[in-house]
Design an enzyme around this catalytic site. Structure first.
Site, PDB file in Angstrom:
ATOM      1  N   HIS A   1       0.811  -1.210   0.000  1.00  0.00           N
ATOM      2  CA  HIS A   1       0.000   0.000   0.000  1.00  0.00           C
ATOM      3  C   HIS A   1       0.845   1.260   0.000  1.00  0.00           C
ATOM      4  CE1 HIS A   1      -2.602   3.205   1.736  1.00  0.00           C
ATOM      5  NE2 HIS A   1      -3.477   2.661   0.924  1.00  0.00           N
ATOM      6  N   CYS A   2       2.109   1.180   0.422  1.00  0.00           N
ATOM      7  CA  CYS A   2       2.894   2.406   0.632  1.00  0.00           C
ATOM      8  C   CYS A   2       3.613   2.897  -0.618  1.00  0.00           C
ATOM      9  CB  CYS A   2       3.898   2.178   1.764  1.00  0.00           C
ATOM     10  SG  CYS A   2       3.134   1.969   3.382  1.00  0.00           S
ATOM     11  N   ILE A   3       4.667   2.203  -1.014  1.00  0.00           N
ATOM     12  CA  ILE A   3       5.555   2.805  -2.003  1.00  0.00           C
ATOM     13  C   ILE A   3       4.982   2.918  -3.415  1.00  0.00           C
ATOM     14  CG2 ILE A   3       7.660   2.363  -0.713  1.00  0.00           C
ATOM     15  CD1 ILE A   3       8.211  -0.028  -2.451  1.00  0.00           C
TER      16      ILE A   3
END
Length: 246
Positions: A82-84
């Site tokens: 979900h982050c990078i």
């Protein structure tokens, strides 16, 4: 701010307070962007090394012997989680309000986003060398999660690989000890369950595409019973006639 520190002190060993919520959010984004840019760099270096006939994993291991000034990042079939793949582009959007183009973020996004296509071309070339077309081929994707030893499939490059394979007419299967049934996703659907890795199931595959290197996989067993392996994670060291590094 004090309330937040009090809350997190109960569950975290060390809390590092900063001056504002904006600073805290930008701190989180900087950490995400640092990984995104470095993953993009090493993925681009992988392509360069491949064209030169050099093993990028050997290069990374050698560079890692330097005791300072270098941190190892490893290439793969793309980026996930979900982050990078997502959060850095919040900053790209916000920076435009200030007249700033975040070129490093956007360049890393271009490189990492195109990696699944590059891997598929490696699969096609590997099959061609065996006088086999990708269309109609049985392809087993090893690992559905976006990184090893977790069950998280959010933005997983494995799913994009499966989509690209299906678009080109391949018969797609997957095996993942952490994801027994293909999950409900916003944009992707496969009516598939994870298959058990047996001598028979591996023999039926024209290619095994190693996308996520879970520790649960028996890589020696897979090596012995597979006709062709395309390895995107550098699991297989050295040279094998039926292993292609991608």
């Amino acid at each position: 701010m004090e309330i937040g520190v009090t809350l997190y002190e109960k569950i975290i060993k060390e809390v590092v307070p900063v001056s504002s919520t904006g600073t805290a959010e930008l701190t989180k984004l900087l950490e995400n962007i640092y990984r995104a840019v470095n993953i993009g760099l090493v993925n681009e270096m992988k392509i360069v090394a491949d064209k030169m006939g050099i093993d990028i994993w050997e290069v990374i291991n050698a560079a890692s012997t330097k005791p300072f000034g270098y941190k190892a990042f490893y290439p793969g079939p793309g980026w996930g989680g979900h982050c990078i793949p997502i959060d850095p582009f919040y900053l790209t959007w916000k920076a435009k309000e200030y007249g700033i183009n975040t070129r490093f973020i956007e360049l890393s996004g271009e490189v990492n986003t195109m990696m699944p296509q590059w891997v598929i071309h490696k699969v096609m070339d590997a099959l061609n060398d065996k006088e086999k077309s990708l269309k109609g081929a049985n392809i087993l994707v090893l690992g559905l999660a976006y990184k090893k030893n977790v069950d998280d499939t959010r933005e997983s490059p494995s799913v994009m690989l499966m989509e690209l394979l299906r678009e080109k007419g391949a018969n797609v299967f997957y095996s993942d000890p952490f994801v027994k049934t293909f999950p409900k996703m916003r944009e992707h659907f496969f009516d598939l369950d994870s298959i058990e890795l047996t001598e028979g199931s591996l023999n039926r595959m024209d290619c095994v595409l190693l996308s996520t290197d879970h520790d649960h996989f028996d890589y020696e067993f897979i090596l012995q019973h597979s006709k062709l392996i395309v390895d995107t994670r550098g699991v297989y060291k050295g040279h094998y006639q039926h292993v292609v590094k991608a």
